[in-house]
Design an enzyme around this catalytic site. Structure first.
Site, short mmCIF file in Angstrom:
data_model
loop_
_atom_site.label_atom_id
_atom_site.label_comp_id
_atom_site.label_asym_id
_atom_site.label_seq_id
_atom_site.Cartn_x
_atom_site.Cartn_y
_atom_site.Cartn_z
N ASP A 1 36.39 40.25 25.46
CA ASP A 1 35.07 39.83 25.91
C ASP A 1 34.66 40.56 27.19
O ASP A 1 35.51 40.98 27.98
CB ASP A 1 35.15 38.31 26.17
N GLU B 1 34.04 44.32 23.92
CA GLU B 1 32.61 44.03 23.87
C GLU B 1 31.92 44.63 25.09
O GLU B 1 32.25 44.29 26.22
CB GLU B 1 32.37 42.52 23.87
#
Ligand SMILES: [Ca+2]
Ligand SMILES: [Ca+2]
Ligand SMILES: [Ca+2]
Length: 709
Positions: A310, A344
Site C-alpha cells: 500500500d 501501489e
C-alpha cells in the site's frame, strides 16, 4: 553524426546516434550468448481476485463485534452503514473448500471462476474505530503479527491458507509499510512543517537528513522533544497498543504533520502523515527490520505467496531496496523463492510510475496508466490509438529484473470505484449494450499484457452510487443491509435487494471463467510477447506470440457502437486463423494482413493455424537519443522485417571488456532506457534472437552520456 563502417561487420546497418557525442564504432560486437528471453515475473501467468474480507462472506457471526461488547463506536460493527464492519471473515472466505461443491461460495467459488491468486485487504489487528469510520478495510494496523478478531483467529487464518494451497490459489497480503493507525497527536496541530523550516535533529540537537542514513544499519538516536517538527504524544491507553513493540516509540515516526494534498510535491509526500496516520521513519534501520520480521512471519508461519504494498510512493525512496531483500530472504528460507510483490502508486504516467520499479526497487506496480486509458477506451471516449500509445510506453518498465509483463492490471478498485460504475456513468450504454461494454472490459483486461486483477463484486455487475468511490465501492457479496446497495444498478442483472450475490448467475462470471480457460489453454494469451498491430478509430489490435510453438494469436477490440472494419498486419502470411472467442475465422494474405470485421462492443481472438515463417537471417543496429521526458537515454534497436524477434541491449564502460545487460525487449519498437545515473563514455550494443532462434549482434556504438541538467 556517422562513423566508419568496420570492414568485419559489413552485414550490419550503420548505427546512427542522435543528439549525443559519438566516437568510432568498435569492431568487437557482443557475444551471441548474451541473447536472452524477455523476462516473465513469477505471477505473469496468474489472474487475481481482489477481495475485501469483511465484505465477502460471514462464516462466523460470533466474531462480528471483534470480541468486545458495546455499540458500533466500540465494536466497529454496524452492517447497515458503509463505514463499519459488516461481519465478513476468514471462515466465510474459506468456505467448505470443496471444489466439487457448486454451492461452496468460499475459495472454491473463486477457483471455479478461474482465478489462480487472491489479494486480500490487510488482515492485521486494527484500531477498530477512528472518527466516524471503522477499520473494516484493514489499513489502520496496530498489531501486524495477528489477524484482526473481526476477521478470525490465527487458526482460521491457517485454515484459510491451507485451503488456498489445496485449491492451488496463491495468496497475496495487502501490507502497509508507510504508516500505522493514528495514535500520535501533536500539540502544535496537524499542519505540515517542511524540513527547510524545521530539520530533523538528533537527540543531541544536531540537524540531519534521514535520507543520509538510508543504507547500512546505523541511525541517530532521536528524542521526542528535540528531534521533530512537532512534539508527538500518545493517549495513555494506546501507548503499548502496537506490535512490533518498537513501533510504540514515537521517535520511529516523521512527526511533521499531515500531507497537504493541495500543495504537496516531493519530500512532503514521503514525510507527511497520510490523513493523520502515523508516518513511519522508514529510513531508520530498526523500523526496516521490525517491518521485515513482522510481515515475514506471515510467510514463515502460513506460506503467504506475496505482498501488495500500500501507499508505496509515500515511503522514502531507499526503503524497498533495504526491506524487500529481507522479505525475499525470509521467503527463500521458507521454501518460496518465487515470492514477489507489487506496489501501489497512483500515477498515470508510465515514465513516472516505472521509477518505482527502476529506481526504488519494487518488482511490480499496479498499472494505473492501464486503468486510466482502458477506462477511457471502454467508455467509448477514446480511440484504439490511445491504447496503442499506452503500450508504446511499456519500454519504460524494462530493466534486467522488470518489465511491463509483470505489471498488475485492473479496471477499478476499492478507492477509485468500480469499472461497472465508470461504464454506467461515463458511457452512454444501457441494458445489453452496457453489459457488452463490461464484457469487453474484462476481455481487454485478460487478453493484453500484465497480470489481471478483478475487484470482487465486478463479476456480478456491481456498480455504485453517489460518487462511487471509496466506501461506496465496497459492497457486500452476502445479503447486504446497506439500503443504497440493495437498490443499486447491476450490470447484466436486476438490483440485488435483500438477496445474496452468490445465488445470481452472471454473464460476467461466465466470461471471466472463459477468459481464464483461454489463458490456461493458450499460454501466449497470458504471457506471450504482445506486439501492437493496430490502434485507430474504435479498434485496438495486438498479436500475442507463443515462442515455443511459433504460433501467433491476434486479439482485437471494438469499442464502437457499430460494426468496425480494420486491415491488421501480422507476422503470419497466407494462413487460416481460427476464432477462439467472438467473430469467425479469417485468412491472412501473402503480406500477412488480415481483414477484420468486428461487431459493436466486441472482442475477437484468433489463432494462426500455420507457424510463423522462417524469416531472412536477422540483423540489428542500435541508436541512442536523449529522452527528454525522463532524463534517461533511449536506446532503440532496428531489426529489419516483421519477425517477432527479441532484442537484448548491453553496455560497457569504454575501455572495459565485459558487457552489462540493460534489458531485453520482445515487442517492436525494440527499446530500453539507460538509467540517468549512467554517465561518461559507454559502448552500447544489441543482440537479436529471431523466432527461429538465430542470433546476431550489432556493431557497438560509442556514446558519451552527459548528466541531464
Ligand atoms: Ca463474522
Ligand atoms: Ca511516509
Ligand atoms: Ca518494445
Amino acid at each position: 553524426m556517422r562513423f566508419a563502417r568496420p570492414s568485419l561487420a559489413a552485414a550490419f546497418t550503420v548505427p546512427l546516434v542522435i543528439g549525443l557525442a559519438v566516437g568510432p564504432a568498435s569492431a568487437d560486437p557482443p557475444p551471441a550468448t548474451l541473447a536472452a528471453a524477455s523476462l516473465r515475473s513469477p505471477i505473469a501467468a496468474d489472474s487475481f481476485y481482489f477481495v475485501m474480507t469483511d465484505r465477502y462472506r460471514d462464516g462466523d457471526v460470533a466474531n462480528n463485534t471483534g470480541g468486545v461488547a458495546g455499540g458500533p463506536s466500540v465494536t466497529g460493527f454496524e452492517p447497515t452503514s458503509d463505514a463499519y464492519y459488516h461481519g465478513g471473515d476468514l471462515a466465510g472466505l474459506t468456505g467448505r473448500c470443496d471444489p466439487n461443491d457448486p454451492e461452496d461460495d468460499g475459495l472454491a467459488r473463486i477457483k471455479r471462476l478461474g482465478f489462480t491468486a487472491l489479494w486480500i485487504t490487510p488482515p492485521f489487528v486494527q484500531r477498530t474505530v477512528q472518527g466516524t469510520s471503522a477499520a473494516y478495510h484493514g489499513y489502520w494496523f496496530l498489531d501486524l503479527t495477528k489477524p484482526d478478531p473481526h476477521l478470525g483467529t490465527e487458526a482460521e487464518f491457517a485454515a484459510f491458507m491451507s485451503c488456498a494451497k489445496k485449491l492451488g490459489l496463491k495468496v497475496f497480503l495487502d501490507v502497509v509499510v508507510n504508516h500505522t493507525a493514528d495514535v500520535i497527536s501533536y500539540k502544535q496541530g496537524n499542519d505540515y512543517v517542511p524540513i527547510s523550516r524545521k530539520p530533523y535533529r538528533t537527540a543531541k540537537g544536531r540537524a540531519f537528513n534521514p535520507w543520509r542514513y538510508a543504507s547500512g544499519s546505523s541511525f541517530p538516536r532521536l528524542a521526542r522533544r528535540v528531534s521533530f517538527a512537532k512534539t508527538p504524544t500518545v493517549d495513555p491507553g494506546l501507548r503499548r497498543a502496537k506490535v512490533p513493540t518498537v513501533l510504540n516509540q514515537v521517535t520511529r515516526y516523521h512527526n511533521r504533520g499531515d500531507i497537504d494534498w493541495g500543495s504537496c510535491v516531493g519530500r512532503c509526500e514521503m514525510d507527511g502523515d497520510f490523513s493523520g496516520l502515523d508516518d513511519l521513519m522508514t529510513e531508520d534501520w530498526t523500523v526496516v527490520k521490525a517491518l521485515a520480521d513482522a510481515y515475514g512471519s506471515w510467510i514463515t508461519k502460513y506460506g503467504v505467496d506475496g505482498f501488495r504494498i500500500d501507499t508505496a510512493k509515500h515511503v522514502d525512496p531507499y526503503f524497498f531496496g533495504r526491506w524487500l531483500p529481507l522479505v525475499q530472504q525470509t521467503a527463500t528460507a521458507a521454501g518460496n523463492p518465487s515470492f514477489t510483490s507489487f506496489g501501489e502508486a497512483w500515477l498515470t504516467d508510465p515514465s513516472q510510475l516505472s521509477e518505482l520499479m527502476l529506481q526504488r526497487g519494487l518488482p511490480s506496480v499496479l498499472d494505473f496508466p492501464f486503468q486510466d486509458t482502458a477506462r477511457t477506451f471502454l467508455t467509448g471516449r477514446a480511440s484504439g490509438g490511445s491504447l496503442a500509445a499506452l503500450f508504446a510506453e511499456d519500454d519504460y518498465y524494462t530493466s534486467p529484473t522488470t518489465n511491463a509483463y509483470g505489471l498488475t492490471t485492473f479496471l477499478g478498485n476499492h478507492d477509485m470505484g468500480r469499472i461497472g460504475f465508470f461504464l454506467a456513468t461515463q458511457s452512454a450504454a444501457e441494458g445489453q449494450a452496457l453489459l457488452e461494454r463490461d464484457l469487453l472490459a474484462h476481455d481487454l483486461l485478460y487478453l493484453t499484457r500484465g497480470v489481471p486483477i478483478v475487484y470482487y463484486g465486478d463479476e456480478v455487475g456491481m456498480t455504485g452510487s453517489g460518487d462511487g468511490t471509496d466506501k461506496r465501492a465496497r459492497q457486500d457479496m452476502f445479503a447486504t443491509q446497506v439500503p443504497d446497495w440493495r437498490s443499486e444498478q447491476r450490470i447484466g442483472g436486476a438490483p440485488i435487494g435483500s438477496a445474496s450475490s452468490f445465488g445470481e448467475s452472471s454473464a460476467l462470471e461466465s466470461r471471466i471463467a472463459a477468459l481464464s480457460g483461454l489463458r490456461a489453454e493458450h499460454p501466449a494469451l497470458a504471457t506471450g510477447a504482445m506486439i501492437t498491430r493496430y490502434g485507430r478509430g474504435p479498434v485496438f489490435a495486438a498479436s500475442r506470440i507463443d515462442a515455443a510453438t511459433r504460433t501467433e494469436y491476434l486479439v482485437a477490440f471494438n469499442n464502437g457502437d457499430v460494426v468496425a472494419s480494420a486491415t491488421v498486419p501480422t507476422s503470419t502470411p497466407s494462413s487460416s486463423w481460427t476464432s477462439l472467442l467472438g467473430g469467425t475465422g479469417v485468412v491472412s494474405d501473402a503480406n500477412a494482413s488480415v481483414a477484420l470485421s468486428l461487431p459493436p462492443r466486441s472482442t475477437v481472438v484468433l489463432e494462426a493455424n500455420d507457424a510463423l515463417p522462417t524469416a531472412a537471417a536477422p540483423s540489428v543496429s542500435v541508436r541512442s537519443a536523449k529522452d527528454f521526458v525522463t532524463g534517461r537515454h533511449r536506446l532503440t534497436a532496428v531489426v529489419p522485417g516483421r519477425d517477432p524477434s527479441t532484442v537484448t541491449f548491453v553496455m560497457r564502460k569504454r575501455g572495459t571488456t565485459s558487457w552489462t545487460v540493460l534489458g531485453t525487449d520482445d515487442a517492436r519498437p525494440f527499446r530500453v532506457f539507460v538509467p540517468p545515473t549512467e554517465t561518461g563514455g559507454l559502448e552500447i550494443a544489441a543482440v537479436v534472437r529471431d523466432s527461429s532462434a538465430r542470433v546476431a549482434s550489432s556493431i557497438p556504438i560509442r556514446v558519451d552520456l552527459s548528466p541531464f541538467l
